[in-house]
Design an enzyme around this catalytic site. Structure first.
Site, PDB file in Angstrom:
ATOM      1  N   GLU A 200      44.258  56.568  70.461  1.00  0.00           N
ATOM      2  CA  GLU A 200      44.468  57.980  70.183  1.00  0.00           C
ATOM      3  C   GLU A 200      43.140  58.714  70.076  1.00  0.00           C
ATOM      4  OE1 GLU A 200      48.642  57.953  67.664  1.00  0.00           O
ATOM      5  OE2 GLU A 200      46.762  58.326  66.620  1.00  0.00           O
ATOM      6  N   ARG A 297      60.814  53.684  54.820  1.00  0.00           N
ATOM      7  CA  ARG A 297      60.940  53.040  53.507  1.00  0.00           C
ATOM      8  C   ARG A 297      60.412  53.992  52.452  1.00  0.00           C
ATOM      9  NH1 ARG A 297      55.591  52.277  52.717  1.00  0.00           N
ATOM     10  NH2 ARG A 297      54.299  51.602  54.465  1.00  0.00           N
TER      11      ARG A 297
END
Length: 671
Positions: A200, A297
């Site tokens: 990236e 989560r």
């Protein structure tokens, strides 16, 4: 509501979940490894089941064993916490196949967001802005280097699986790319079993801002606003806050909408976090943020969201898992106040944040000033098998300044002995000018690393206080002690005593004596200091020098002492003048394992010439890679380990030939 929940985790998050379950009247089952047989989460739960040896791969990552424990104890749900199996879709499938409720999203949602490359492609289709980069499957180093050059350096190499900064490397130039890629792939493989990476564009002035989302099984999704997690070291979060400083309302709305859009794209149910990176080079703007990843989560930093919204996110998890709709709609959620969370770790900031192990001989946490989420007690061991977190310190105030001041005050009250912690480091962060001004970014710690990690030398009056305590001069004398009543008496001279302290391997001679009621004079390493001393409580003293009074707390051990004050701590030992000197280690000729771990990579052979700073050994310990470099120019004399070998702390790995060719003992030199 669920009847009984098994928590498939350990440490502070297991304790955190258990407390909410107990408040709601839900029975709990803990699981534990050999290393955690006497852990706090085991004693808090209603039941506990042993699941295997200490290594996580043989216990907390054994899905079948955990499911069997749930079936045997009659648990109707499993809460995975964070880490371990929390984002493992196969485990989620196995839990539901066994007729047990998985407290988390569906396995399809976990899979959709589990690999960063696939997740970014999915987000692009959903209209969520994504960081420019290469997110494909090709892993050939030459191909990835070409992609990095196309994107433009600096770039960020990121493991496509997992999180927590594992398998992540910033690369400044093409010359450094291949080695950084290999290192990231090794770490990713070890942490997640998947070496694949994506590339990236590195954002020059990045802010790490994430949005807490929550969905249910009825198609509802809301966001609970943002958290700023920009204060990071090695891509690991250190201090988090909510809301984000300097956040324009327009951007808050845009990020919240993007996060909800991302969650709805995968029919998300349960707690989750959408992580964005924002370009803060010209302040925060609504069109300058991009999706990084989703954590399917509960997050470590979830308490700051709870603090500003008044929501118990674990309670919401339990209610959603029971089939209930979300307790609140988006219109019923709002921000109230400001909150911070600091992560207290067993690690040595002055030694490159090396994880520390050992027994917590003393543990005093500031529960009167802050919310403290912890999974350990005094006497517990910090083992090399798991994350070295001791506690999370969370403060809340009506505004940012108040909440930050409370955090700084709370961290100043942290007192631990037996294990080195990062308490002083994170407290220094709370008084760092840029952070106080609300200007955090992911590079702040690196820019100020020296000032944040340098050890603060103890003031001379503090060393004198240590001498008084270790000599017994501060202990109350009984009337029945005839010698004690003569304390301070000398026949022909002024009263004085002498001790020699050890401070970080240095001998510090100190002579001292009383000059009046509560007044003392001391000669510390050749220089005089005069001070007043009054006792405030057991082992707490008020020390006065030149009209300035400061409070210090003393934690004595056996012939040693730790002094806490001014947000710092100093450890002193009492040198026995009759004892012989310890054998001096060979120092720079030996390369020693700083902690227990696995020799992952070995780049040394006997007779090879090495240069100072050259990487010779890569160790894997406590979920991270440690690179051991040559301490000086020289030649390898011996290699005492092999690649793949597990070593103990202090093990000598390599030996360099003597720097000046000293002869062996007893052999005369030529000439």
């Amino acid at each position: 509501m669920l009847r009984k929940v098994l928590i498939a985790n350990r440490g502070e998050i297991a304790c955190r979940i258990i407390r909410t379950c107990h408040r709601l009247g839900v029975a709990t089952v803990a699981v534990y490894s050999d290393a955690d047989r006497d852990a706090l989460h085991v004693s808090l739960a209603g039941e506990a089941v042993h699941i295997g040896p200490s290594p996580a791969a043989e216990s907390y990552l054994q899905g079948e064993t955990i499911i069997d424990a749930a079936l045997r104890t009659g648990a109707d749900a499993i809460h995975p916490g964070y880490g371990f199996l929390s984002e493992n879709p196969d485990f989620a499938d196995a839990v539901t196949s066994a007729g047990i409720r998985f407290i988390g999203p569906s396995s399809d949602a976990i899979r959709a967001m589990g690999l960063k490359d696939a997740a970014k492609a999915l987000m692009e289709k959903a209209g969520v802005p994504v960081v420019p980069g290469y997110h494909g499957a090709e892993q050939d180093p030459d191909f990835l280097l070409d992609e990095a050059e196309r994107i433009g350096f600096p770039v960020l190499i990121k493991a496509r699986a997992g999180g927590g900064g594992k398998g992540m490397r910033r690369v400044e130039s093409a010359a450094d790319f291949r080695e950084a890629l290999a290192s990231a792939q090794r770490e990713a493989s070890a942490a997640f079993g998947d070496p694949a990476c994506l590339i990236e564009k590195y954002i020059a002035h990045p802010r790490h801002i994430e949005i807490q989302v929550f969905g249910d099984d009825h198609g509802n999704v809301v966001h609970l606003f943002e958290r700023d997690c920009s204060l990071q070291r090695r891509h690991q979060k250190v201090i988090e806050e909510a809301p984000a400083p300097g956040m324009p309302e327009e951007m808050r709305l845009a990020m919240g909408e993007a996060a909800v859009k991302a969650a709805m794209a995968i029919s998300y149910s349960g707690a989750g976090t959408i992580e964005f990176i924002a370009d803060a080079s010209d302040g925060l703007k609504a069109d300058r943020f991009w999706f990084m990843e989703m954590n399917t989560r509960l997050q470590v930093e979830h308490p700051v969201t709870e603090a500003i919204t008044g929501v118990d996110l674990v309670e919401w998890q339990l209610r959603v898992a029971s089939g209930e709709p979300l307790p609140r709609s988006q219109d019923e959620l709002f921000i109230s106040g400001w909150a911070f969370e600091a992560r207290l770790y067993a690690e040595d900031a002055e030694r490159g944040f090396l994880p520390a192990t050992g027994r917590l001989a003393h543990l005093d946490l500031p529960e009167e000033l802050a919310r403290v989420d912890s999974g350990v007690r005094a006497g517990d061991r910090i083992s090399p098998f798991y994350d070295p977190m001791i506690a999370k310190i969370i403060t809340r105030g009506p505004d940012r300044q108040t909440a930050l001041s409370l955090l700084s005050a709370a961290l100043a009250e942290v007192r631990t002995t037996g294990v080195t912690t990062n308490a002083a480091f994170i407290r220094r962060l709370t008084i760092q000018p840029d952070f106080i001004e609300g200007l955090p970014d992911t590079g702040l710690i690196d820019r100020h690393l020296a000032e944040l990690t340098i050890g603060q030398a103890p003031p001379r009056e503090t060393m004198a206080l240590a001498a008084l305590k270790l000599s017994g001069a501060l202990e109350p004398k009984t009337v029945s002690d005839p010698w004690g009543r003569l304390s301070g008496f000398r026949l022909w001279s002024e009263a004085s005593d002498f001790v020699e302290l050890d401070y970080r391997g240095q001998h510090v001679p100190i002579s001292f004596g009383s000059t009046g009621e509560g007044a003392y004079a001391a000669i510390v390493d050749g220089r005089q200091v005069d001070f007043g001393l009054s006792r405030l409580g057991e082992d707490t003293y008020l020390l006065e020098v030149d009209g300035r009074k400061r409070r210090f707390h003393l934690v004595p051990g056996h012939r040693d002492l730790t002094i806490f004050g001014d947000g710092e701590s100093w450890h002193f030992g009492l040198i026995d003048p009759l004892a012989g000197e310890d054998e001096i280690a060979a120092g720079s000729d030996h390369i020693v394992a700083p902690m227990p771990g696995l020799v992952k990579l070995l780049r040394a052979t006997p007779g090879a010439a090495v240069a100072k700073g050259e990487a010779l050994v890569v160790m894997e310990a406590m979920k991270m890679e440690l690179t051991l470099a040559a301490p000086r120019d020289g030649t390898i004399a011996e290699v005492l380990v092999s690649q793949g070998e597990q070593v103990i702390e202090g093990a000598v790995l390599l030996i360099l030939e003597p720097e000046f060719g000293e002869p062996e003992s007893g052999e005369p030199q030529d000439g």
